[in-house]
Design an enzyme around this catalytic site. Structure first.
Site, mmCIF file in Angstrom:
data_model
loop_
_atom_site.group_PDB
_atom_site.id
_atom_site.type_symbol
_atom_site.label_atom_id
_atom_site.label_comp_id
_atom_site.label_asym_id
_atom_site.label_seq_id
_atom_site.Cartn_x
_atom_site.Cartn_y
_atom_site.Cartn_z
ATOM 1 C CE LYS A 70 27.049 51.199 -3.453
ATOM 2 N NZ LYS A 70 28.394 51.190 -4.043
ATOM 3 C CG ASN A 71 29.717 48.479 -1.760
ATOM 4 O OD1 ASN A 71 29.296 48.876 -2.858
ATOM 5 N ND2 ASN A 71 30.199 49.300 -0.841
ATOM 6 N NE ARG A 127 37.144 51.795 -7.995
ATOM 7 C CZ ARG A 127 38.391 52.119 -8.313
ATOM 8 N NH1 ARG A 127 38.627 52.939 -9.301
ATOM 9 N NH2 ARG A 127 39.401 51.616 -7.651
ATOM 10 C CB CYS A 158 30.611 58.138 -5.778
ATOM 11 S SG CYS A 158 28.868 57.896 -5.489
ATOM 12 N NE ARG A 163 36.060 55.053 -5.862
ATOM 13 C CZ ARG A 163 34.882 54.463 -5.716
ATOM 14 N NH1 ARG A 163 33.798 55.011 -6.186
ATOM 15 N NH2 ARG A 163 34.790 53.294 -5.106
ATOM 16 N N PRO A 164 41.965 55.467 -8.607
ATOM 17 C CG PRO A 164 44.110 55.517 -7.716
ATOM 18 C CD PRO A 164 42.717 55.951 -7.448
ATOM 19 C CG LEU A 195 46.781 47.256 -5.695
ATOM 20 C CD1 LEU A 195 48.300 47.028 -5.659
ATOM 21 C CD2 LEU A 195 46.276 47.509 -4.260
ATOM 22 C CG ASP A 247 31.283 52.888 1.840
ATOM 23 O OD1 ASP A 247 32.027 53.720 1.294
ATOM 24 O OD2 ASP A 247 31.212 51.702 1.481
ATOM 25 C CB ILE A 254 39.199 54.983 2.657
ATOM 26 C CG1 ILE A 254 39.159 54.237 3.992
ATOM 27 C CG2 ILE A 254 39.153 54.018 1.474
ATOM 28 C CD1 ILE A 254 40.150 53.120 4.165
ATOM 29 N NE ARG A 310 26.707 55.629 -8.525
ATOM 30 C CZ ARG A 310 27.582 55.913 -9.460
ATOM 31 N NH1 ARG A 310 27.738 57.150 -9.864
ATOM 32 N NH2 ARG A 310 28.318 54.969 -9.988
HETATM 33 N N1 EPU Z 1 43.081 52.354 -4.725
HETATM 34 C C1 EPU Z 1 44.221 52.669 -5.477
HETATM 35 N N2 EPU Z 1 44.478 51.899 -6.561
HETATM 36 C C2 EPU Z 1 43.708 50.862 -6.946
HETATM 37 C C3 EPU Z 1 42.560 50.544 -6.164
HETATM 38 C C4 EPU Z 1 42.276 51.326 -5.059
HETATM 39 O O1 EPU Z 1 44.936 53.598 -5.167
HETATM 40 O O2 EPU Z 1 44.011 50.196 -7.946
HETATM 41 C C5 EPU Z 1 42.789 53.170 -3.539
HETATM 42 C C6 EPU Z 1 41.436 53.873 -3.632
HETATM 43 O O3 EPU Z 1 41.538 55.066 -4.380
HETATM 44 C C7 EPU Z 1 41.102 54.101 -2.186
HETATM 45 C C8 EPU Z 1 41.672 52.855 -1.509
HETATM 46 O O4 EPU Z 1 42.624 52.314 -2.422
HETATM 47 O O5 EPU Z 1 41.767 55.238 -1.728
HETATM 48 C C9 EPU Z 1 40.670 51.777 -1.165
HETATM 49 O O6 EPU Z 1 39.877 51.497 -2.296
HETATM 50 P P1 EPU Z 1 39.214 50.071 -2.544
HETATM 51 O O7 EPU Z 1 39.875 49.448 -3.702
HETATM 52 O O8 EPU Z 1 39.157 49.327 -1.258
HETATM 53 O O9 EPU Z 1 37.756 50.537 -2.941
HETATM 54 P P2 EPU Z 1 36.793 49.937 -4.037
HETATM 55 O O10 EPU Z 1 36.946 48.478 -4.116
HETATM 56 O O11 EPU Z 1 36.905 50.738 -5.276
HETATM 57 C C10 EPU Z 1 34.830 49.500 -2.371
HETATM 58 C C11 EPU Z 1 33.405 49.959 -2.254
HETATM 59 C C12 EPU Z 1 33.354 51.410 -1.840
HETATM 60 C C13 EPU Z 1 34.049 51.536 -0.496
HETATM 61 C C14 EPU Z 1 35.500 51.037 -0.616
HETATM 62 C C15 EPU Z 1 36.257 51.064 0.689
HETATM 63 C C16 EPU Z 1 32.290 48.595 -3.874
HETATM 64 C C17 EPU Z 1 31.542 48.547 -5.160
HETATM 65 N N3 EPU Z 1 32.736 49.790 -3.535
HETATM 66 O O12 EPU Z 1 35.404 50.311 -3.382
HETATM 67 O O13 EPU Z 1 31.980 51.746 -1.692
HETATM 68 O O14 EPU Z 1 34.051 52.889 -0.091
HETATM 69 O O15 EPU Z 1 35.500 49.679 -1.115
HETATM 70 O O16 EPU Z 1 35.582 50.347 1.652
HETATM 71 O O17 EPU Z 1 32.470 47.597 -3.200
HETATM 72 C C18 EPU Z 1 30.117 53.182 -1.556
HETATM 73 O O18 EPU Z 1 29.415 52.168 -1.380
HETATM 74 O O19 EPU Z 1 29.677 54.351 -1.400
HETATM 75 C C19 EPU Z 1 31.522 53.007 -1.962
HETATM 76 C C20 EPU Z 1 32.237 53.981 -2.490
#
Ligand code: EPU
Length: 417
Positions: free
Chosen positions: A22-23, A92, A116, A121-122, A125, A306, A328, A398
């Site tokens: 998925k990711n 997301r 989720c 989940r800001p 960045l 995850d 995380i 999902r």
């Molecule tokens: N974060 C910020 N600001 C931002 C972006 C992220 O504070 O602008 C924080 C997040 O809130 C979190 C941390 O940085 O605390 C890491 O978030 P990241 O950006 O790495 O996560 P993501 O890209 O939104 C992907 C996966 C998630 C997985 C995370 C961490 C996808 C679609 N989603 O999310 O997958 O948990 O990386 O490995 O690739 C899942 O599959 O259940 C899932 C949530």
């Protein structure tokens, strides 16, 4: 609302194939926005997050179709750059479309992405990095992004973000000059995205390491490609934990065990036998085991957030204590109270969960509030005495495609109602 009925299972037995991650699929679909021709993806799971991403592509003027489980996406006629609110707020993954939309149209319009319920989940960045590359951002009810003068830059990420790394790679591909990402995330899904883009002439170096350099090109070149994305290491890990929980003899195919190395190292013990050959993992387990000690989630290659909820479900009936530190996502322990309803002994203090193993769990009516928490309830349901009813199956859909069929193929008695 759908429910999953999970009956006690003595043992999982059989073979199953793991789908594309998925990711990996979500950023790959977003990357199609950079291409003005059709491309295909093997083994694509028709999970709801993928389908919402495809709906967004269609709403922007692109097309998609499935031939069996091969997905074709064609963004040649894409002409809109506004992600519809009702779709953006569902997942997301919609945030991954911002980089490619800016790269293609030099502008994008969106609302805050959904996803989720696992804590805040800001996207600050993402926006800060876009700004550094010359994107002007207007924020009100909507998010307006405009880049009349995109500039390649060296950007040091303050923490490893998967989505930000992916957005910068996609934006950098069509930005004149050299974009450098220092301290990028290193997940296999990021490497997969880069391998895909390189098929069309993207110039990317260093993915999977601590510095990624992207040399912008004017246009990505047409190539008739059906790409095989990386296998879903989280689905793989979830099934391994289910097998270890109840006992099993099973073979998972289509996987890369190296991507699950950290989980395997943690759970391997003398009650199980694991073999790795070619793209397969064979696992035989008697279902017993000792508490896992200390587990800390961290960006790849360390223990994945995850798999934190699934490993918690596994730990509930191990002999001894498992302590899990979640680094995380703040609120990723919501499944603990549902596991406790089933007789588990999990206590939460801040971002640390302590799981004291109990002899058995009892089937109950429980509710999945997030994708991986939902998967964890399935693991608990398989080993619980009697019947477990899991409400809100939609959140599990999902990320796990027809999970009931996969479990049935392994001999579990489960039913969707
Ligand atoms: N974060 C910020 N600001 C931002 C972006 C992220 O504070 O602008 C924080 C997040 O809130 C979190 C941390 O940085 O605390 C890491 O978030 P990241 O950006 O790495 O996560 P993501 O890209 O939104 C992907 C996966 C998630 C997985 C995370 C961490 C996808 C679609 N989603 O999310 O997958 O948990 O990386 O490995 O690739 C899942 O599959 O259940 C899932 C949530």
């Amino acid at each position: 609302m759908s429910k999953l009925i999970v009956n006690n299972c003595q043992r999982l037995y059989g073979k199953t194939e793991i789908k594309s991650a998925k990711n990996a699929m979500l950023p790959l679909i977003a990357a199609c926005i950079l291409l003005d021709f059709e491309v295909g993806f093997y083994n694509c799971p028709k999970i709801s997050d993928v389908l919402v991403m495809l709906e967004i592509i269609e709403s922007l003027g692109g097309k998609y179709r499935f031939e069996g489980d091969v997905l074709f996406v064609d963004c040649s006629a894409l002409y809109l750059y506004e992600i519809p609110c009702e779709l953006a707020s569902k997942i997301r993954g919609s945030v991954f479309m911002l980089g490619p939309l800016i790269a293609r149209f030099r502008k994008a319009l969106a609302t805050m992405p959904g996803g989720c319920k696992i804590g805040e989940r800001p996207i600050g960045l993402h926006l800060d990095c876009f700004k550094k590359m010359g994107v002007e951002i207007g924020m009100g009810e909507h998010l307006y992004l405009r880049a009349d003068n995109l500039q390649a830059k060296t950007i040091t990420l303050p923490f490893k973000s998967v989505g930000v790394t992916e957005n910068l790679i996609m934006l950098g591909c069509l930005t004149d000059g050299e974009t450098t990402i220092l301290n990028p995330a290193r997940e296999p899904e990021i490497v997969c995205l880069c391998e895909f883009l390189k098929l069309f002439g993207a110039k990317i170096k260093g993915e999977g390491g601590n510095k990624i350099v992207i040399q912008g090109v004017k246009k990505l070149r047409k190539s008739s490609v059906i790409f095989k994305p990386v296998a879903d290491r989280i689905e793989t890990g979830t099934l391994l934990l289910a097998g270890l929980s109840v006992g099993c003899e099973m073979e998972l195919s289509g996987v890369n065990y190296v991507h699950n190395f950290n989980l395997i190292k943690k759970v391997f013990n003398n009650t199980c036998k694991m073999c790795f050959y070619s793209d397969k993992i064979y696992l035989k387990s008697s279902g017993a085991g000792k508490g896992l000690g200390y587990i800390k989630t961290a960006p790849y290659p360390y223990f994945p957030t995850d798999l934190q909820s699934p490993v918690m479900a596994y730990a509930t009936t191990l002999n001894g204590t498992t302590v899990i530190e979640e680094t995380i996502f703040k609120d990723r322990f919501s499944v603990a109270s549902e596991l406790n309803k089933m007789g588990a002994n999990v206590t939460i203090r801040g971002n640390v969960a302590t799981v004291n193993g109990v002899n058995s769990l009892t089937g109950q009516e429980v509710t999945a509030s997030d994708l991986r928490g939902g998967a964890s309830l399935i693991i608990a349901g398989l080993k619980a005495e009697g019947k477990t009813v899991i409400n809100n199956l939609e959140v599990i859909d999902r990320g796990y495609y027809k999970i009931e069929n996969k479990l049935k193929a392994l001999g579990a008695k489960v039913e969707r109602i």
